[in-house]
Design a protein around this motif. Sequence first.
Motif, PDB file in Angstrom:
ATOM      1  N   ASP A   1       0.822  -1.292   0.131  1.00 45.94           N
ATOM      2  CA  ASP A   1       0.048  -0.004   0.092  1.00 45.94           C
ATOM      3  C   ASP A   1       0.787   1.204   0.002  1.00 45.94           C
ATOM      4  O   ASP A   1       0.543   2.170  -0.770  1.00 45.94           O
TER       5      ASP A   1
ATOM      6  N   HIS B   1       0.536   4.016  -2.762  1.00 46.29           N
ATOM      7  CA  HIS B   1       0.102   5.166  -2.440  1.00 46.29           C
ATOM      8  C   HIS B   1       1.293   6.486  -3.045  1.00 46.29           C
ATOM      9  O   HIS B   1       1.001   7.518  -3.632  1.00 46.29           O
TER      10      HIS B   1
ATOM     11  N   ARG C   1      -7.406   7.050  -8.130  1.00 50.29           N
ATOM     12  CA  ARG C   1      -7.479   7.197  -6.859  1.00 50.29           C
ATOM     13  C   ARG C   1      -8.689   6.519  -6.409  1.00 50.29           C
ATOM     14  O   ARG C   1      -8.640   6.072  -5.063  1.00 50.29           O
ATOM     15  N   GLY C   2      -9.634   6.408  -7.145  1.00 46.31           N
ATOM     16  CA  GLY C   2     -10.796   5.623  -6.687  1.00 46.31           C
ATOM     17  C   GLY C   2     -10.438   4.268  -6.504  1.00 46.31           C
ATOM     18  O   GLY C   2     -10.878   3.731  -5.571  1.00 46.31           O
TER      19      GLY C   2
ATOM     20  N   TYR D   1      -7.638   2.898  -5.880  1.00 43.07           N
ATOM     21  CA  TYR D   1      -6.915   3.117  -4.669  1.00 43.07           C
ATOM     22  C   TYR D   1      -7.625   2.896  -3.161  1.00 43.07           C
ATOM     23  O   TYR D   1      -7.694   2.002  -2.455  1.00 43.07           O
ATOM     24  N   GLN D   2      -8.782   3.613  -3.243  1.00 41.00           N
ATOM     25  CA  GLN D   2      -9.525   3.858  -2.224  1.00 41.00           C
ATOM     26  C   GLN D   2     -10.371   2.734  -2.268  1.00 41.00           C
ATOM     27  O   GLN D   2     -10.711   2.074  -1.004  1.00 41.00           O
ATOM     28  N   GLU D   3     -10.764   2.120  -3.070  1.00 41.30           N
ATOM     29  CA  GLU D   3     -11.643   0.665  -2.992  1.00 41.30           C
ATOM     30  C   GLU D   3     -10.757  -0.447  -2.239  1.00 41.30           C
ATOM     31  O   GLU D   3     -11.035  -1.101  -1.691  1.00 41.30           O
TER      32      GLU D   3
ATOM     33  N   ALA E   1     -10.537  -0.048   1.356  1.00 41.43           N
ATOM     34  CA  ALA E   1     -11.744   0.016   1.905  1.00 41.43           C
ATOM     35  C   ALA E   1     -11.705  -1.380   2.851  1.00 41.43           C
ATOM     36  O   ALA E   1     -11.275  -2.196   2.673  1.00 41.43           O
TER      37      ALA E   1
ATOM     38  N   GLU F   1     -17.564   1.670   4.053  1.00 40.50           N
ATOM     39  CA  GLU F   1     -16.477   2.292   3.017  1.00 40.50           C
ATOM     40  C   GLU F   1     -16.545   2.554   1.759  1.00 40.50           C
ATOM     41  O   GLU F   1     -16.554   3.196   0.816  1.00 40.50           O
TER      42      GLU F   1
ATOM     43  N   ILE G   1     -17.494   5.301  -0.971  1.00 35.23           N
ATOM     44  CA  ILE G   1     -16.678   5.441  -2.224  1.00 35.23           C
ATOM     45  C   ILE G   1     -17.826   5.893  -3.262  1.00 35.23           C
ATOM     46  O   ILE G   1     -17.511   6.423  -4.374  1.00 35.23           O
TER      47      ILE G   1
ATOM     48  N   GLU H   1     -19.270   8.783  -3.423  1.00 35.29           N
ATOM     49  CA  GLU H   1     -18.321   9.972  -4.148  1.00 35.29           C
ATOM     50  C   GLU H   1     -18.356   9.840  -5.500  1.00 35.29           C
ATOM     51  O   GLU H   1     -18.125  10.979  -6.377  1.00 35.29           O
TER      52      GLU H   1
END
Length: 317
Positions: A68, A72, A93-94, A96-98, A101, A106, A110, A113
């Motif tokens: 991770d 990042h 970025r989406g 990465y956020q998934e 989570a 979470e 997303i 968003e």
Amino acid sequence: MPTTTASSPLRLSNSEALSKSQEAGKYIQSKISAANAISLPFLPAQDSAELWASYENMLYSCLRTGDDKAAHFCLERLASRFGADDERIMGLRGLYQEAMAEDMSELLQILHEYDEILTENPTNTPVRKRRIALLRNLSREGDAVNALVDLLATSPTDIESWAELADLYISQGLYQQAEFCLEEILLSTPNAWNIHARLGEILFVSAAISQDEVGLLAESVRRFCRSVELCDGYIRGYYGLKLSSEKLMALVTKGSQSAISASTGDGNHELPVPPTEDLQRLSEKATSVLAETGISYYRNPASATDFLRSSTIAQQR
């Protein structure tokens, strides 16, 4: 942000992706050193499409292997170069956020968003695709299908979306719709041997539940033949050719000619059924190739659906 030019890490095996992600630290350090070096006007710039494609591919590989921190860093480097408002960066970025989570709440946040981003800019294709992937991961296949149909209405030549929609239809047993999607792909890439084989598999499966079993099997044989014609070493195509030709040959042998003629008159698959002698030669050819590679085949598969599932390679976004 330029389109990725390097080979996609999604095509790498797990071991290859792990090896690539393990090189992330050394790769990142070398780029930091190059960025901190004194720039000279007469030397070539370090900013190139290949450099940023490498960062993007490194991001994918690191996410696959759980690194991770390195993922990042790659994301932030891309964002600092192209801006956080770049559509492709927003999609990354989406992603990465998934990956980060930890629970369903979470993931739903997303998704919310994504909806907000698309409210402001409905044409943001990377975010639309991430939203579709997230809907599917949340087991909301119906919403994912609707979103894909809307996307293809504005981007009818997006073969990636057609392939995803076909896969969704297959998961729901809607083989005729999946066949249409794959034929749309072949309009743009007529020499895609893997798509011809995939279409042959769908026809093979749907034949078992259709009144036009012989016609669908005959078309399945032709699709597999086209697949191995375009790629002589495509084992998946030979495997399908072996199964479809043997099954069609059995039906032709035990069925009357009048019944066969009636079964191919639905207007969708009007080409005549290949002669038994040709089917026998195709089966023998496929057997020979499979024997050379040491791959066995199912002589009596439990069902056509089992064949489709066992021969389908997992698709990754």
